[in-house]
Design a protein around this motif. Structure first.
Motif, PDB file in Angstrom:
ATOM      1  N   GLU A  59      10.934  -4.022  -0.112  1.00 22.91           N
ATOM      2  CA  GLU A  59      10.681  -4.209  -1.547  1.00 22.91           C
ATOM      3  C   GLU A  59      11.269  -3.043  -2.337  1.00 22.91           C
ATOM      4  O   GLU A  59      10.957  -1.872  -2.095  1.00 22.91           O
ATOM      5  CB  GLU A  59       9.176  -4.348  -1.805  1.00 22.91           C
ATOM      6  CG  GLU A  59       8.687  -5.723  -1.393  1.00 22.91           C
ATOM      7  CD  GLU A  59       7.306  -6.080  -1.912  1.00 22.91           C
ATOM      8  OE1 GLU A  59       6.993  -7.270  -1.942  1.00 22.91           O
ATOM      9  OE2 GLU A  59       6.532  -5.161  -2.269  1.00 22.91           O
ATOM     10  N   LYS A  94       3.210 -16.158  -6.333  1.00 22.50           N
ATOM     11  CA  LYS A  94       2.651 -15.037  -5.581  1.00 22.50           C
ATOM     12  C   LYS A  94       1.263 -15.342  -5.007  1.00 22.50           C
ATOM     13  O   LYS A  94       0.350 -15.694  -5.758  1.00 22.50           O
ATOM     14  CB  LYS A  94       2.551 -13.801  -6.491  1.00 22.50           C
ATOM     15  CG  LYS A  94       3.884 -13.277  -6.981  1.00 22.50           C
ATOM     16  CD  LYS A  94       4.861 -12.941  -5.871  1.00 22.50           C
ATOM     17  CE  LYS A  94       4.384 -11.878  -4.922  1.00 22.50           C
ATOM     18  NZ  LYS A  94       5.396 -11.639  -3.839  1.00 22.50           N
ATOM     19  N   ASP A 115       2.353  -5.274  -6.136  1.00 23.21           N
ATOM     20  CA  ASP A 115       2.753  -4.310  -5.094  1.00 23.21           C
ATOM     21  C   ASP A 115       3.516  -3.090  -5.639  1.00 23.21           C
ATOM     22  O   ASP A 115       4.504  -2.638  -5.038  1.00 23.21           O
ATOM     23  CB  ASP A 115       3.596  -5.022  -4.011  1.00 23.21           C
ATOM     24  CG  ASP A 115       2.741  -5.908  -3.107  1.00 23.21           C
ATOM     25  OD1 ASP A 115       1.500  -5.781  -3.144  1.00 23.21           O
ATOM     26  OD2 ASP A 115       3.311  -6.730  -2.365  1.00 23.21           O
ATOM     27  N   HIS A 118       5.254  -4.063   3.221  1.00 25.17           N
ATOM     28  CA  HIS A 118       3.881  -4.577   3.152  1.00 25.17           C
ATOM     29  C   HIS A 118       2.984  -3.924   4.191  1.00 25.17           C
ATOM     30  O   HIS A 118       1.776  -3.817   3.994  1.00 25.17           O
ATOM     31  CB  HIS A 118       3.867  -6.103   3.277  1.00 25.17           C
ATOM     32  CG  HIS A 118       4.404  -6.760   2.050  1.00 25.17           C
ATOM     33  ND1 HIS A 118       5.747  -6.969   1.867  1.00 25.17           N
ATOM     34  CD2 HIS A 118       3.798  -7.176   0.908  1.00 25.17           C
ATOM     35  CE1 HIS A 118       5.935  -7.500   0.674  1.00 25.17           C
ATOM     36  NE2 HIS A 118       4.782  -7.640   0.073  1.00 25.17           N
ATOM     37  N   CYS A 150       8.927  -7.273  -5.375  1.00 29.09           N
ATOM     38  CA  CYS A 150       7.868  -8.158  -4.883  1.00 29.09           C
ATOM     39  C   CYS A 150       7.915  -9.449  -5.696  1.00 29.09           C
ATOM     40  O   CYS A 150       8.028 -10.527  -5.134  1.00 29.09           O
ATOM     41  CB  CYS A 150       6.512  -7.465  -5.033  1.00 29.09           C
ATOM     42  SG  CYS A 150       5.148  -8.473  -4.429  1.00 29.09           S
ATOM     43  N   ARG A 166      15.651 -10.783  -2.410  1.00 25.24           N
ATOM     44  CA  ARG A 166      14.324 -11.370  -2.307  1.00 25.24           C
ATOM     45  C   ARG A 166      13.562 -11.144  -3.601  1.00 25.24           C
ATOM     46  O   ARG A 166      13.825 -10.173  -4.331  1.00 25.24           O
ATOM     47  CB  ARG A 166      13.508 -10.773  -1.165  1.00 25.24           C
ATOM     48  CG  ARG A 166      13.206  -9.303  -1.312  1.00 25.24           C
ATOM     49  CD  ARG A 166      11.808  -8.946  -0.786  1.00 25.24           C
ATOM     50  NE  ARG A 166      10.739  -9.356  -1.684  1.00 25.24           N
ATOM     51  CZ  ARG A 166       9.526  -9.742  -1.299  1.00 25.24           C
ATOM     52  NH1 ARG A 166       9.222  -9.780  -0.033  1.00 25.24           N
ATOM     53  NH2 ARG A 166       8.605 -10.074  -2.188  1.00 25.24           N
ATOM     54  N   GLN A 205       4.139   0.248  -3.296  1.00 25.97           N
ATOM     55  CA  GLN A 205       4.965   0.291  -2.076  1.00 25.97           C
ATOM     56  C   GLN A 205       6.461   0.091  -2.317  1.00 25.97           C
ATOM     57  O   GLN A 205       7.260   0.214  -1.394  1.00 25.97           O
ATOM     58  CB  GLN A 205       4.476  -0.770  -1.085  1.00 25.97           C
ATOM     59  CG  GLN A 205       4.783  -2.196  -1.516  1.00 25.97           C
ATOM     60  CD  GLN A 205       3.935  -3.228  -0.786  1.00 25.97           C
ATOM     61  OE1 GLN A 205       2.815  -2.944  -0.362  1.00 25.97           O
ATOM     62  NE2 GLN A 205       4.450  -4.422  -0.609  1.00 25.97           N
TER      63      GLN A 205
HETATM   64 MN    MN Z   1       4.944  -7.964  -2.136  1.00 23.85          MN
END
Ligand code: MN
Ligand code: PEP
Length: 332
Positions: free
Chosen positions: A292, A125, A303, A266, A96, A120, A306
């Motif tokens: 992610e 953020k 995050d 997400h 993330c 990524r 996840q």
């Molecule tokens: Mn994220």
């Protein structure tokens, strides 16, 4: 309406027509486009002789529509083509947030090992609380650029607000506009003035129509390289973080000419559901997946719940290949 005019149209005529039809003028290398509000359905008679082609639309989904361009746009993601007739699904992974050099080294090594093409990580953020980690900012962009240099892996990173759009555009290979920024016109317009690919995420409280119209802000500034990303919308359901709107994706595939990326991470919000959801996303036959992945999810500064760990992603990746094959796509 989208009007197509000869590149050498007299500027005075061009201006008169644009004013009369409240049109946005888009100068292309080989022609001039005018995009009017969709309420206009006819070219005024006096201008007819200057118009090479006129396309009429039901709504303001115009440049992003299949009526304007029947083929899905082909987009060059830093050397890797997606969309068009490529039948490629670009798998973009990474944490993330950029947090440390070691974290990004490990991410790059996983990407290399799997033969993937893009990473990524966010450095600015858009958090839901001002008291949580806000990202490393410029320092993070520099770190991503350093890793790109060392491993030859281009990256996508997000822009949070207008204060650093230019900086992100300068460093990144592809720009991510986050769900919470989907309506930020200053970001959309600035991203329209570059040619770098823009991945526009759907706001979690927006309709598909609002989503595609946000993409029109970028397209009408002249940037042809826009990708739509469905990442879950808010519904009455609270067991998952959001609800991934795959029906909306089916609609976009039918009516929009923009490549589509799906972000199951997400939407789900919990690592346990991400592998199954990713396989469902793969089966949708989309142009990319954004997942992610963190070397140590429990220690992630944003995050954490996840993100998949590296072993978890590798296992998932193996199971995606037969699904891609079954629907005639290639994972890259
Ligand atoms: Mn994220
Ligand atoms: C992200 O990609 O880390 C992110 C913040 O996503 P979204 O804008 O979809 O919430």
């Amino acid at each position: 309406m989208i009007l197509h005019l000869d590149k050498n149209t007299d500027p005075a005529i061009k201006n008169r027509l644009a004013k009369k039809l409240e049109a946005v003028v888009i100068e292309k290398p080989t022609e001039i486009l005018m995009a009017t509000p969709s309420k206009y359905k006819e070219v005024p008679e006096e201008f007819e002789k200057y118009i090479e082609k006129a396309q009429v639309f039901d709504t303001d989904m115009q440049l992003s529509s299949r009526h304007y361009k029947s083929e899905t746009r082909e987009i060059d993601m830093a050397g890797t083509l997606i969309g068009g007739n490529t039948k490629k699904t670009l798998v973009i992974i990474g944490p993330c947030s950029v947090e440390s050099e070691e974290q990004m080294e490990l991410t790059a090594q996983l990407i290399k090992k799997l033969g993937l093409k893009m990473m990524r990580a966010g450095s600015f953020k858009p958090r839901t609380s001002p008291y949580t980690f806000q990202g490393m900012g410029l320092e993070g962009l520099k770190l991503l650029a350093k890793i790109r240099e060392k491993y030859g892996i281009p990256f996508i990173t997000e822009v949070r607000d207008n204060s650093h759009v230019d900086m992100v555009i300068e460093y990144t290979d592809a720009i991510q506009i986050g769900a919470k920024s989907m309506y930020d016109h200053s970001i959309l317009r600035k991203c329209g003035k570059t040619n770098k690919p823009v991945l526009l995420k759907r706001g979690f409280g927006t309709t598909i129509q609002e989503f595609v119209q946000a993409s029109e802000f970028i397209l009408s500034e002249g940037n042809e390289n826009v990708i739509l990303c469905e990442r879950g919308i808010r519904t009455f359901e609270t067991k998952s973080r959001f609800t991934l709107d795959l029906c909306g994706v089916a609609w976009l595939k039918q009516y929009s000419n923009l490549p589509i990326v799906l972000d199951p991470s997400h939407a789900m919000g919990y690592a346990f559901g991400v592998p199954d959801l990713t396989r469902a996303c793969m089966a949708m036959g989309v142009d990319g997946l954004l997942i992610e992945v963190h070397p140590e999810p429990a220690k992630a500064r944003s995050d954490a719940s996840q993100q998949l760990n590296h072993a978890g992603f590798e296992e998932l990746f193996t199971t995606l290949k037969p699904i891609a094959k079954a629907i005639g796509r290639e994972l890259i």
